[in-house]
Design a protein around this motif. Structure first.
Motif, PDB file in Angstrom:
ATOM      1  N   SER A  37     -11.694 -14.651   9.408  1.00 39.31           N
ATOM      2  CA  SER A  37     -12.103 -13.784   8.294  1.00 39.31           C
ATOM      3  C   SER A  37     -12.799 -12.542   8.816  1.00 39.31           C
ATOM      4  CB  SER A  37     -13.086 -14.510   7.372  1.00 39.31           C
ATOM      5  OG  SER A  37     -12.527 -15.699   6.940  1.00 39.31           O
TER       6      SER A  37
ATOM      7  N   GLY B 286     -12.003   1.602  -3.737  1.00 37.28           N
ATOM      8  CA  GLY B 286     -12.777   0.379  -3.964  1.00 37.28           C
ATOM      9  C   GLY B 286     -12.897  -0.393  -2.666  1.00 37.28           C
ATOM     10  N   ASP B 287     -13.391  -1.634  -2.736  1.00 38.06           N
ATOM     11  CA  ASP B 287     -13.611  -2.356  -1.491  1.00 38.06           C
ATOM     12  C   ASP B 287     -12.900  -3.710  -1.443  1.00 38.06           C
ATOM     13  OD1 ASP B 287     -15.091  -3.628  -3.351  1.00 38.06           O
ATOM     14  OD2 ASP B 287     -16.982  -3.577  -2.248  1.00 38.06           O
ATOM     15  N   SER B 288     -11.857  -3.858  -2.309  1.00 35.39           N
ATOM     16  CA  SER B 288     -11.173  -5.148  -2.244  1.00 35.39           C
ATOM     17  C   SER B 288      -9.667  -4.967  -2.190  1.00 35.39           C
ATOM     18  CB  SER B 288     -11.561  -6.026  -3.442  1.00 35.39           C
ATOM     19  OG  SER B 288     -11.351  -5.297  -4.620  1.00 35.39           O
ATOM     20  N   GLY B 289      -9.266  -4.263  -1.171  1.00 36.06           N
ATOM     21  CA  GLY B 289      -7.848  -3.989  -1.032  1.00 36.06           C
ATOM     22  C   GLY B 289      -7.095  -5.056  -0.262  1.00 36.06           C
ATOM     23  N   LEU B 290      -7.816  -6.054   0.199  1.00 36.90           N
ATOM     24  CA  LEU B 290      -7.198  -7.047   1.075  1.00 36.90           C
ATOM     25  C   LEU B 290      -7.349  -8.447   0.473  1.00 36.90           C
ATOM     26  CD1 LEU B 290      -5.940  -7.112   3.997  1.00 36.90           C
ATOM     27  CD2 LEU B 290      -8.193  -7.836   4.749  1.00 36.90           C
ATOM     28  N   ILE B 291      -6.199  -9.193   0.459  1.00 38.18           N
ATOM     29  CA  ILE B 291      -6.266 -10.567  -0.021  1.00 38.18           C
ATOM     30  C   ILE B 291      -5.810 -11.478   1.103  1.00 38.18           C
ATOM     31  CG2 ILE B 291      -5.414 -12.242  -1.721  1.00 38.18           C
ATOM     32  CD1 ILE B 291      -4.812  -9.851  -3.562  1.00 38.18           C
TER      33      ILE B 291
ATOM     34  N   LYS C 166      -3.141  -4.549  -1.016  1.00 37.06           N
ATOM     35  CA  LYS C 166      -2.876  -4.091  -2.377  1.00 37.06           C
ATOM     36  C   LYS C 166      -2.560  -2.601  -2.409  1.00 37.06           C
ATOM     37  CE  LYS C 166      -6.450  -5.798  -4.742  1.00 37.06           C
ATOM     38  NZ  LYS C 166      -7.202  -6.433  -5.825  1.00 37.06           N
TER      39      LYS C 166
ATOM     40  N   PRO D 215      -5.280   0.759  -1.202  1.00 38.09           N
ATOM     41  CA  PRO D 215      -6.312  -0.125  -0.653  1.00 38.09           C
ATOM     42  C   PRO D 215      -7.610   0.601  -0.314  1.00 38.09           C
ATOM     43  CG  PRO D 215      -4.638   0.324   0.997  1.00 38.09           C
ATOM     44  CD  PRO D 215      -4.158   0.947  -0.283  1.00 38.09           C
TER      45      PRO D 215
ATOM     46  N   TRP E 140     -11.243  -2.918   7.845  1.00 37.48           N
ATOM     47  CA  TRP E 140     -12.249  -1.868   7.613  1.00 37.48           C
ATOM     48  C   TRP E 140     -11.971  -0.646   8.476  1.00 37.48           C
ATOM     49  CZ3 TRP E 140     -15.812  -0.250  11.438  1.00 37.48           C
ATOM     50  CH2 TRP E 140     -16.761   0.670  11.006  1.00 37.48           C
TER      51      TRP E 140
ATOM     52  N   SER F 223       0.807  -1.217   0.000  1.00 36.95           N
ATOM     53  CA  SER F 223       0.000   0.000   0.000  1.00 36.95           C
ATOM     54  C   SER F 223       0.842   1.269   0.000  1.00 36.95           C
ATOM     55  CB  SER F 223      -0.909   0.006   1.227  1.00 36.95           C
ATOM     56  OG  SER F 223      -0.124   0.108   2.399  1.00 36.95           O
TER      57      SER F 223
ATOM     58  N   GLU G 292     -11.361  -8.760   8.394  1.00 36.20           N
ATOM     59  CA  GLU G 292     -12.162  -7.787   7.657  1.00 36.20           C
ATOM     60  C   GLU G 292     -12.474  -6.578   8.510  1.00 36.20           C
ATOM     61  OE1 GLU G 292     -14.514 -10.616   4.455  1.00 36.20           O
ATOM     62  OE2 GLU G 292     -15.556  -9.913   6.253  1.00 36.20           O
TER      63      GLU G 292
END
Lengths: 438, 309
Positions: free
Chosen positions: A145, A129-134, A123, A126, A153, A59, A149
């Protein structure tokens, strides 16, 4: 009448005298409880050791380190040991794709070798958008999980707020955005949680399913045995095949009823003795299981449904020569009992959906489907009408079920009559059809 | 007539099992249905027992067509025998009697004497699965008779019995006759029928070929048979002039003479070639009567001989 009773008495005694019957009475509820409750308990149970987490942060905002720190608040149950052991936080520049790939691959190997349990990749950018985490893991769980999350958040919200022009402490803003808990009610009071409805429906239907399959196959096996031991011929020279079939169906039904009654008695005893301790848990459950309509319909649909299915099992027993041969015939019966269980969720969501209503009037589905609908609907009904609504449908369903059961018993007895004296060769379908006409 | 069977017929698929068969069984008689395997004996008996329905014809018992009540008045021993293996002897006897509409208290006192008679008393509370084959047969015989039936139907009673038990059964049957019970039985072994029956019905390929009282049947055939008892190889006898057929039994040979043949000439032909222990001109045996009447094919004859030798 006397002969029906003689057969009924013997069949009943044959089952109830067995050790397996007594064991079954006490073991089945334990097993059932284990099946339904154990997975829930296990899923909720905290792991007993720290799990390793490796963080790969692309990031450029040093979120990786903050994320690692935020995880420190989670401790293993009843200890001061942290739940997550951070094995490394790698901060990699966005531009340096090559070293990212290298690092990623090496961590991937470690995850695969179980050295690292969770690899977390943050990523670039991050907060967009809402999918910065893998999350990369070969065995993730619900609890972890949710924690990841949530923490992510929080970090993202903080990050976004920092860049905005709101002049307020960040913590109070987060407070403001906390989610709302909705209180659910229905027309008769506090709503019954969906889980409770589902749970009771499955328990009721599973009992029905188990009893029908268990006693049905026992009945079928006993007919096959009578055929193979050649006692059948003596039996039908003393009683009519119809008397024999019905006597057997009712005798075994009596045994099944005994079993269920013992369970109900045990359940009531437990409920009454535990009432003082855990009353709070039961208020919504009690609204379902002490609803007279539900109690009565369970009893009626169970008894008539059992007779219908047993007649089919007796029919199968009469046309086959071994249990192995019977397998193909049993399959459709099992399926017709399982389908309602498979569609239980959509039924719960809309018990009045046209296809649900239609299916609940198909005789083979009626006992289970109608019961489920009654379970889902009736606790919320304040006034019943016998001509419409769920009570009306239940009555109509019961009438059609009873009529078709009579028809199926008659039909089965026609085949039973001929089948029981056929040894050796399994009859073909056209032959069976011919027997019905005779 | 006590039991009247009027022109019953039964067809399975293309095969006619019983063709327009009529029988008259008088009260108190021992009536034998004889014929080779597959002649239609069991089918006939199953129709009498109302286990299968005849395609046509009717069966009248004591003046009215058979119905549900007939079931309770009859004691039936099927050819295919079996009992619940997991029940004790006493349980199965009471159960079978109850299925015949008998009351437990009425039959209870009769059980022990019966078991004693059949040498099964020691097994009273044992399970059926512990019995030997012969013992189960005797037990099944008890279950057939325990409710004191008026008419007793025994399908291939003697099959699978050892000689001792066979004698025991015969004694019981003669006692039943003394008590004015009517007994109908089937067998493919003609010698047994000959020793027991008052009346006989011979069937072959689903059709009746002969019936009447045993004495009438025999006298109707005259004395055209010779029974001999010899030592040595008697194969040549069948080709002697005047010998129509030769049937070998366990301990004697029966010759059927051709019409007008002279027994003396046959004796002459044998003298010197074998040692003759007995030579007797007699009424033909049931077996020979059957052979003469049924006009069997060679294969059927062979099957008959293996069954009756």
């Amino acid at each position: 009448m006397h002969k029906y009773f003689t057969i009924l008495k013997r069949e009943y005694a044959q089952i109830v005298k067995k050790k397996s019957f007594v064991i079954g009475i006490f073991l089945t509820p334990v097993l059932m409880a284990a099946f339904m409750i154990l997975p829930a308990i296990l899923a909720d149970k905290d792991v007993s050791h720290s799990e390793t987490v490796a963080i790969l942060d692309q990031s450029g905002l040093h979120i990786g380190q903050q994320f690692a720190e935020s995880l420190a608040q989670y401790k293993l149950e009843d200890t001061d040991v942290p739940s997550y052991e951070i094995v490394g936080v790698e901060t990699i520049d966005v531009a340096d794709q090559e070293s990212f790939d290298k690092k990623y691959d090496s961590l991937l190997m470690q995850v695969s070798d179980k050295v690292v349990k969770y690899m977390v990749v943050i990523k670039p950018e991050p907060h967009v958008g809402d999918s910065g985490l893998i999350l990369v893991s070969n065995s993730d769980n619900f609890r972890t999980s949710r924690r990841f999350e949530h923490q992510f958040w929080k970090l993202m919200s903080t990050e976004k707020l920092r860049h905005s022009e709101v002049n307020m402490p960040i913590d109070s803003i987060l407070e403001l955005t906390a989610s709302v808990k909705m209180i659910k009610r229905d027309t008769t009071g506090d709503a019954i949680p969906f889980v409770v409805k589902m749970f009771t429906a499955l328990v009721f239907v599973m009992i029905m399913y188990m009893m029908i399959i268990m006693y049905g196959t026992t009945l079928m096996r006993s007919v096959i045995e009578e055929k193979n031991s050649r006692i059948m011929e003596v039996l039908v020279s003393s009683v009519s095949p119809f008397q024999l079939m019905l006597g057997k169906v009712l005798g075994m039904g009596g045994a099944a009823l005994t079993q269920v009654s013992v369970w109900i008695a045990l359940g009531l005893m437990m409920y009454l003795s535990a009432g003082t301790i855990s009353m709070s848990l039961d208020s919504s459950l009690a609204r379902i299981i002490f609803n007279p309509l539900i109690v009565v319909s369970f009893a009626l649909f169970f008894v008539v449904g059992y007779i219908l299915y047993s007649a089919l099992f007796a029919l199968i027993g009469s046309v086959v020569n071994s249990e192995k041969e019977a397998q193909n015939f049993i399959f459709p019966i099992t399926i017709s009992l399982i389908i309602p269980i498979m569609v239980s969720t959509p039924i719960a969501m809309d018990p009045y959906a046209p296809w649900v209503v239609a299916m609940s009037f198909i005789p083979l589905f009626t006992p289970t489907m109608m019961l489920m609908r009654i379970l889902f609907i009736s606790p919320t009904v304040t006034e019943y009408s016998i001509f419409s609504g769920i009570l009306g449908e239940a009555i109509l369903g019961f009438i059609t079920l009873t009529l078709s059961t009579i028809a199926i018993v008659w039909f089965s007895s026609r085949i039973f009559r001929v089948g029981i004296l056929m040894y050796g060769k399994r009859p073909t379908l056209p032959e069976i059809l011919k027997w019905i006409k005779h | 007539m006590y039991l009247q069977i009027k022109e019953i017929r039964k067809q399975f698929g293309d095969k006619v099992a019983v063709e327009k068969l009529s029988l008259n069984v008088p009260r108190g008689a021992i009536y034998g249905i004889i014929g080779p395997n597959g002649a239609g004996k069991t089918t006939t008996i199953r129709m009498i027992m109302n286990i299968i329905a005849p395609d046509s014809g009717e069966i009248i018992f004591d003046g009215s067509p058979i119905d549900e009540t007939f079931r309770d008045k009859v004691g039936y021993l099927p050819e295919e025998r079996g009992l619940y293996k997991k029940m004790t002897l006493i349980e199965i006897i009471t159960y079978m009697a109850e299925l015949k509409g008998a009351k437990v208290k009425d039959i209870m006192p009769k059980i022990d004497p019966w078991l004693d008679r059949m040498q099964l008393l020691d097994y009273r509370d044992k399970k059926v699965e512990e019995l030997s084959k012969g013992m189960s047969q005797k037990l099944q015989f008890i279950t057939t008779l325990i409710h004191d039936p008026e008419i007793i139907i025994l399908d291939e009673l003697f099959s699978g019995l050892d000689p001792v038990n066979m004698e025991l059964m015969k004694t019981v049957i003669m006692e039943l006759k003394r008590d004015q019970k009517t007994i109908l039985f089937s067998t493919h072994v003609m010698e047994q029928a000959e020793k027991l029956c008052d009346y006989i019905c011979m069937i072959s390929k689903g059709k009746k070929v002969l019936d009447g009282s045993l004495s009438d049947i025999k006298s109707g055939f005259g004395t055209n048979s010779i029974q001999i008892d010899i030592e040595g190889d008697g194969a040549f006898i069948s080709s002697l002039p005047g010998v129509e057929r030769m049937s070998e039994f366990n301990n004697y040979i029966e010759l059927q003479m051709s019409e007008g043949a002279d027994p003396d000439a046959i004796l002459q032909g044998m003298v010197g070639k074998v040692k003759i222990r007995r030579f007797e001109v007699v009424e033909p045996s049931l077996y020979n009567i059957f052979i003469q009447t049924a006009k069997l094919s060679n294969e059927e004859l062979e099957a008959m001989e293996t069954n009756n030798a």
